[in-house]
Design an enzyme around this catalytic site. Structure first.
Site, PDB file in Angstrom:
ATOM      1  N   HIS A   1       8.241  -0.560   7.177  1.00  0.00           N
ATOM      2  CA  HIS A   1       8.778  -0.278   5.853  1.00  0.00           C
ATOM      3  C   HIS A   1      10.156   0.362   6.028  1.00  0.00           C
ATOM      4  CE1 HIS A   1       9.098   1.834   1.957  1.00  0.00           C
ATOM      5  NE2 HIS A   1       8.153   1.025   1.497  1.00  0.00           N
TER       6      HIS A   1
ATOM      7  N   ASP B   1       3.361   5.997  10.633  1.00  0.00           N
ATOM      8  CA  ASP B   1       3.423   5.784   9.191  1.00  0.00           C
ATOM      9  C   ASP B   1       2.023   5.353   8.755  1.00  0.00           C
ATOM     10  OD1 ASP B   1       3.644   4.797   6.623  1.00  0.00           O
ATOM     11  OD2 ASP B   1       5.383   3.529   7.009  1.00  0.00           O
TER      12      ASP B   1
ATOM     13  N   GLN C   1      -0.339   3.031   4.467  1.00  0.00           N
ATOM     14  CA  GLN C   1      -1.271   1.963   4.112  1.00  0.00           C
ATOM     15  C   GLN C   1      -2.601   2.080   4.847  1.00  0.00           C
ATOM     16  OE1 GLN C   1      -0.720  -0.123   1.710  1.00  0.00           O
ATOM     17  NE2 GLN C   1       1.450   0.313   1.372  1.00  0.00           N
TER      18      GLN C   1
ATOM     19  N   LYS D   1      -0.950   6.411  -3.168  1.00  0.00           N
ATOM     20  CA  LYS D   1      -1.587   5.185  -2.686  1.00  0.00           C
ATOM     21  C   LYS D   1      -3.083   5.380  -2.435  1.00  0.00           C
ATOM     22  CE  LYS D   1       2.670   3.519  -0.461  1.00  0.00           C
ATOM     23  NZ  LYS D   1       3.030   2.447  -1.400  1.00  0.00           N
TER      24      LYS D   1
ATOM     25  N   CYS E   1      10.231  -3.666   0.455  1.00  0.00           N
ATOM     26  CA  CYS E   1      10.899  -2.651   1.294  1.00  0.00           C
ATOM     27  C   CYS E   1      10.754  -3.002   2.774  1.00  0.00           C
ATOM     28  CB  CYS E   1      10.361  -1.264   1.018  1.00  0.00           C
ATOM     29  SG  CYS E   1      10.725  -0.654  -0.635  1.00  0.00           S
TER      30      CYS E   1
END
Length: 409
Positions: free
Chosen positions: A121, A198, A201, A224, A364
């Protein structure tokens, strides 16, 4: 999981869009919020709105208890060793930027390497680009396989003794690829590098254990994972956070302020300057309660079933191109796709007319779009409240889209 019972907790899902029952398939962008989270935020503002840490009055004490109680919930949720390792931020982007601006500036020198992948991302690319430019460091990319996965052999070939930081997403927001973070972390550490994950997700969809992963930093966002917007988390190993300098200065993060010099509070507060995101943290705590009541393992299994079902049904649509791993066991609960001769924005527009919300654009991830040799894609992403019937609605909408543009052209 009783999906229909779960759906009752999400009032936004009980509506029509353009004359059709809403099918919300954009949870990778932001998830919907259950009543318990909405009420937790509302209760704070209605019942004990006050600043934290500073006041000795009753409302201030209740607000502080709620805020710090949420930190303990996060600690348990990701299995951090101590709440000192849990920093509240505005979200994943702020968390990654904090690591780049503080740890990166202090530890990366000219000629050093920062390793990422093409699937990242933008929030896990641009901070490292800027750090590399500032320091004269080398930004390196682990190559992708044809199916959008990475191999440990390529990871070993890319990371060297000059690598100082490895920053990789746990789950791709475009390809659905689930990266072997634990193994990558081991390779990074063998070469003397730190591992920045990261987890935007990943944290909403599967059980996270940062001590088992052994990563040095882990970032994720509340919105999220059925929580409020504007709240996120930076996990960092205590030894790193203690050595790092704050990147925001002002009230709340200080110990002593003199005319020409100041000292900082202990962890975690030295990284939380100013009035913190109190309502957001309390809402995030309620979101964690909700997800743990359902069970992260149940959520992950449900999403794998949905992904497998979607891959099977969508692959039968003429002209369909699906990106990422084709094996459902290798991907998370999303499917990114294009239809021949139909722009993704047109796909999303037709689907919206049917009450179906998907994402269209570069997500993104412009370097990944270039690697895929496309300008944009459409994406359907699933969460604990989605059903096979909604995927059937999606497929019917895609067939209608294909037929409409075939007639036009």
């Amino acid at each position: 999981m009783d999906i229909q019972e779960i759906r009752k907790h999400f009032p936004i899902l009980d509506q029509e869009v353009n004359g059709h029952p809403l099918v919300y398939l954009d949870s990778a962008a932001t998830s919907q919020k259950p009543i318990s989270v909405i009420e937790a935020v509302s209760d704070y503002y209605k019942g004990y709105n006050s600043n934290v840490h500073r006041g000795v009055h009753t409302l201030g004490t209740r607000a502080t208890d709620g805020y710090e109680g949420a930190r303990e919930k996060v600690r348990s949720f990701i299995n951090a060793a101590t709440t000192e390792e849990v920093i509240f931020t505005r979200g994943t982007t702020t968390s990654i930027n904090t690591v780049a601006a503080s740890y990166g500036r202090a530890n990366v020198e000219e000629g050093d390497e920062i390793v990422i992948t093409h699937m990242e991302h933008h929030s896990n690319i641009i901070p490292w680009q800027q750090l590399a430019k500032e320091k004269g460091a080398v930004l390196k990319y682990v190559p992708l396989q044809e199916d959008g996965t990475i191999t440990l052999e390529d990871v070993r070939a890319t990371i060297t003794s000059r690598t100082k930081i490895v920053a990789i997403m746990m789950v791709s927001n475009v390809l659905g690829t689930m990266n072997p973070i634990k193994e990558i972390t081991k390779i990074a550490h063998e070469n003397g590098a730190v591992m920045m994950v990261d987890g935007a997700q990943a944290a909403p969809h599967m059980k996270i254990d940062v001590q088992d992963l052994d990563c040095d930093f882990f970032a994720f966002s509340g919105h999220k994972m059925v929580g409020p917007t504007g709240i996120g988390v930076l996990y960092g190993k205590k030894k790193h956070l203690e050595a790092m300098e704050p990147v925001e200065f002002g009230g709340e993060m200080i110990d002593f302020v003199g005319l020409y010099d100041s000292t900082w509070k202990e962890l975690p507060w030295k990284f939380e300057g100013g009035t913190p995101i109190i309502a957001g943290a309390i809402g995030l705590g309620a979101a964690i309660d909700f997800l743990e009541d359902v069970g992260l393992s149940n959520i992950e299994a449900h999403e794998h079933r949905l992904a497998a079902y979607a891959l099977e049904k969508m692959s039968a649509v003429e002209g369909m191109k699906i990106f990422g791993p084709q094996d459902p066991a290798q991907r998370a609960g999303l499917v990114t796709f294009n239809i021949d001769d139909v722009h993704p924005h047109d796909v999303a527009t037709v689907l919206d007319s049917e009450g179906i919300a998907v994402r269209a654009g570069h997500h993104c991830a412009q370097p990944l779009m270039k690697w895929l040799n496309v300008s944009a894609t459409a994406r359907a992403s699933f969460y604990l409240y989605n059903t096979e019937e909604e995927i059937d609605r999606l497929v019917a909408g895609l067939v209608k889209t294909k037929e409409f543009f075939s007639d036009v052209f």
